[in-house]
Design an enzyme around this catalytic site. Structure first.
Site, short mmCIF file in Angstrom:
data_model
loop_
_atom_site.label_atom_id
_atom_site.label_comp_id
_atom_site.label_asym_id
_atom_site.label_seq_id
_atom_site.Cartn_x
_atom_site.Cartn_y
_atom_site.Cartn_z
N ALA A 16 0.83 -1.21 0.00
CA ALA A 16 0.00 0.00 0.00
C ALA A 16 0.86 1.25 0.00
CB ALA A 16 -0.93 0.00 1.20
N ARG A 22 -4.34 8.73 -9.70
CA ARG A 22 -5.55 8.81 -10.54
C ARG A 22 -6.83 9.02 -9.73
NH1 ARG A 22 -5.11 3.59 -14.16
NH2 ARG A 22 -3.55 3.04 -12.60
N ARG A 343 -30.98 11.40 16.86
CA ARG A 343 -29.55 11.69 16.94
C ARG A 343 -28.89 10.86 18.04
NH1 ARG A 343 -30.02 17.80 17.78
NH2 ARG A 343 -27.77 17.64 18.11
C1 UD1 Z 1 1.27 -4.72 -10.87
C2 UD1 Z 1 1.96 -5.92 -11.48
C3 UD1 Z 1 1.16 -6.37 -12.70
C4 UD1 Z 1 -0.25 -6.72 -12.30
C5 UD1 Z 1 -0.89 -5.53 -11.60
C6 UD1 Z 1 -2.24 -5.91 -11.07
C7 UD1 Z 1 4.33 -5.62 -11.05
C8 UD1 Z 1 5.64 -5.24 -11.61
N1 UD1 Z 1 3.30 -5.53 -11.87
O1 UD1 Z 1 1.19 -3.68 -11.79
O2 UD1 Z 1 1.77 -7.50 -13.28
O3 UD1 Z 1 -1.04 -7.08 -13.44
O4 UD1 Z 1 -0.07 -5.11 -10.51
O5 UD1 Z 1 -2.86 -4.77 -10.58
O6 UD1 Z 1 4.25 -6.03 -9.90
N2 UD1 Z 1 3.01 -0.62 -4.72
C9 UD1 Z 1 3.86 -0.39 -3.66
N3 UD1 Z 1 5.09 0.13 -3.90
C10 UD1 Z 1 5.50 0.43 -5.14
C11 UD1 Z 1 4.64 0.19 -6.22
C12 UD1 Z 1 3.40 -0.34 -5.98
O7 UD1 Z 1 3.50 -0.63 -2.51
O8 UD1 Z 1 6.65 0.89 -5.29
C13 UD1 Z 1 1.69 -1.15 -4.46
C14 UD1 Z 1 0.63 -0.16 -4.86
O9 UD1 Z 1 0.27 0.65 -3.76
C15 UD1 Z 1 -0.51 -1.07 -5.29
C16 UD1 Z 1 0.19 -2.30 -5.79
O10 UD1 Z 1 1.49 -2.27 -5.25
O11 UD1 Z 1 -1.33 -1.44 -4.21
C17 UD1 Z 1 0.24 -2.38 -7.29
O12 UD1 Z 1 0.84 -1.24 -7.81
P1 UD1 Z 1 0.42 -0.68 -9.23
O13 UD1 Z 1 1.33 0.40 -9.59
O14 UD1 Z 1 -1.04 -0.43 -9.24
O15 UD1 Z 1 0.60 -1.97 -10.15
P2 UD1 Z 1 1.53 -2.16 -11.37
O16 UD1 Z 1 2.95 -2.10 -10.92
O17 UD1 Z 1 1.09 -1.31 -12.47
CA CA Z 2 -3.12 -1.00 -9.92
#
Ligand code: UD1
Ligand code: CA
Length: 502
Positions: A16, A22, A343
């Site tokens: 998280a 977005r 309330r």
């Molecule tokens: C990631 C996966 C992708 C998958 C997708 C599903 C990787 C490289 N890619 O995509 O294959 O289809 O999720 O949703 O893992 N987060 C962190 N730290 C970071 C980056 C992200 O905690 O540095 C957390 C975000 O808060 C989020 C989750 O990881 O809850 C996914 O991050 P997000 O950027 O949405 O996913 P992608 O990397 O695009």
């Molecule tokens: Ca995502």
């Protein structure tokens, strides 16, 4: 397969740390709510439902605010901080620093995936451990895989060779419709070791967690995928459109759960029920109802139409019609509404009534007591069987302090009273209509304060001559004269004559 005993993972790491840009919000993405809880608390509950040895949430964006939220709603989790190195791989690496276990299965989930449930996670652990895999990814087949990582399978399909991110994929890989949900089971030792070998040489310059799968595979270990049929369950929230979509889907699932356990919901399309609400069998929920927070509805209660209850307890057989309640207790077989506003601190006893256009606050209204019409009851205690006349105001505020009013048992407060707090009306007492109660009324007494009525005969004829009122009065008096010959003091008869002459 899939019971908590034999599938409890050594640890769950919930990611998280992302910014969630977005959402275009000043509130961190994972603190946005659906079903009455934050996305993150939904995710933590799912993780916790697997009975993990350790539960870690990885934070970075708005770290203090999110950590405070966790401290309040999920104090059992430990927080890990991600540093400035980006990517899901780095996030898990930072999370693992908080994990003390050396071996076993570790689950990775996302803080922004709210519909995931513990049973799905337990099944994932069972499949992963059953296959003796080093890593098992939860995958899904979707109509539009754009943006997701794609699952690359071996020729016979049994093994996963790796996951390629959309931005790194070629055209043939982009044609693959099996996507990575981002939820995995890993062998803990393999995960730690493989993360140490991951770089940032990719389209996004991030440490990809997905690289662990190809590394394990290249080391000759088994890497599997479990396909979920329930795509919504692994869907994440990235913007407010998805927030609404997943909110509606969660609501649909909550309503279905209640209906299957014996609650009548007449119109699911206009009914919203939070995840923590409890409803007993044979309760009836009419159209346009919202039940929020820790609301609890008793058996055979009828709620609605058009009613909002938050953190409110409704007893068996009670009826609440077109009303709004917050932190209130409504007793068994009690009646509320239409158009009542309850309330915080309202506590209505069994068989009691809070009727139309009545507002209550910090008011204990005992069994069988009634406030039927157009009243304000604040900071009050009303004893059992008492009745508060229409239009009565409990004046609880002197402009500086709030004071309490006590009404005893079986009291009859007349219509249009003002009870000026602090004041007590004793058991079995009564007050006349229009009384302003400034002094205590002893038990059994009648309190009256309104001046006794004086009628000024013929006033309308003198002061409102020529109006419809005068015509009406004369007609009435004339009729009385003719039928019962009881004309008062001659005046009316004289004025009647005057009128005829005009
Ligand atoms: C990631 C996966 C992708 C998958 C997708 C599903 C990787 C490289 N890619 O995509 O294959 O289809 O999720 O949703 O893992 N987060 C962190 N730290 C970071 C980056 C992200 O905690 O540095 C957390 C975000 O808060 C989020 C989750 O990881 O809850 C996914 O991050 P997000 O950027 O949405 O996913 P992608 O990397 O695009
Ligand atoms: Ca995502």
């Amino acid at each position: 397969m899939g019971n908590a005993e034999n599938t409890a993972p050594a640890a769950v790491i919930v990611l998280a740390a992302g910014a969630g840009t977005r959402m275009k919000s000043r509130t961190p993405k994972v603190l946005h709510e659906i079903g009455g809880r934050s996305l993150l608390v939904h995710a933590v509950n799912a993780a916790d439902g697997t009975g993990p040895g350790e539960l870690v949430v990885v934070l970075r964006h708005e770290r203090d605010r999110v950590a405070a939220h966790l401290g309040e709603h999920a104090p059992e989790v430990s927080v890990a901080d991600q540093d400035e190195i980006p990517g899901t791989g780095r996030a898990v690496q930072c999370g693992l620093e908080q994990v003390t276990a050396a071996e076993g299965t570790v689950l990775v989930t996302y803080g922004d995936v709210p519909l995931l449930d513990p049973a799905t996670l337990r099944d994932l652990v069972a499949a992963h451990e059953g296959a003796g895999a080093a890593a098992t990814v939860l995958s899904a087949r979707v109509p539009d895989p754009t943006g997701y990582g794609r699952i690359l399978r071996s020729e016979d399909g049994s093994e996963v060779l790796g996951i390629v991110e959309h931005k790194d994929a070629d055209d043939s890989q982009r044609a693959i419709d099996e996507i990575n949900s981002g939820i995995y089971a890993f062998d803990l030792a393999v995960l730690r070791e493989a993360l140490g070998r991951i770089g940032t040489d990719n389209a996004q310059g991030e440490m990809y967690l997905t690289d662990v799968l190809s590394i394990a595979r290249q080391d000759g270990r088994s890497v599997r995928a479990v396909v979920t049929e329930d795509v919504m369950m692994v869907e994440g929230v990235n913007d407010r459109v998805q927030l609404a979509q997943l909110g509606a889907e969660m609501n649909r699932r909550i309503l279905e759960r209640h209906m299957r356990s014996g609650v009548t919901i007449v119109d699911p399309s206009t009914t919203w029920i939070d995840a923590d609400v409890t409803i007993a069998q044979d309760a009836v929920i009419l159209p346009g109802v919202q039940l929020h927070g820790a609301t609890d509805i008793g058996t055979e209660a009828v709620i609605g139409p058009d009613t909002t209850l938050r953190d409110t307890e409704v007893g068996a057989g009670a009826e609440v019609v077109r009303s709004h309640a917050l932190l209130a207790v409504i007793g068994a077989d009690a009646n509320v509404g239409p158009f009542s506003y309850l309330r915080a601190g309202t506590d209505l006893g069994a068989g009691g009534k809070i009727g139309g256009f009545v507002e209550t606050k910090n008011a204990v209204i005992a069994d069988g007591a009634k406030v039927p019409h157009l009243s304000y009851v604040g900071d009050a205690e009303i004893g059992e069987g008492s009745n508060i006349g229409a239009g009565t105001i409990f004046a609880n505020y002197d402009g500086v302090n709030k004071h309490r009013t006590t009404v005893g048992r079986h009291v009859r407060v007349g219509s249009d009273n003002v009870l000026v707090a602090p004041v007590t009306i004793g058991d079995g007492a009564a007050t006349g209509a229009g009384t302003t109660v400034r002094k205590d009324v002893p038990p059994g007494a009648l309190g009256v304060s309104a001046v006794s009525q004086r009628n000024v005969e013929g006033w309308t004829m003198r002061r409102r001559a020529g109006t419809a009122a005068e015509d009406a009065a004369r007609a009435a008096l004339g009729a009385e004269e003719g039928s019962v010959a009881r004309t008062p003091a001659g005046t009316a008869a004289e004025e009647h004559k005057e009128h005829e002459q005009r």
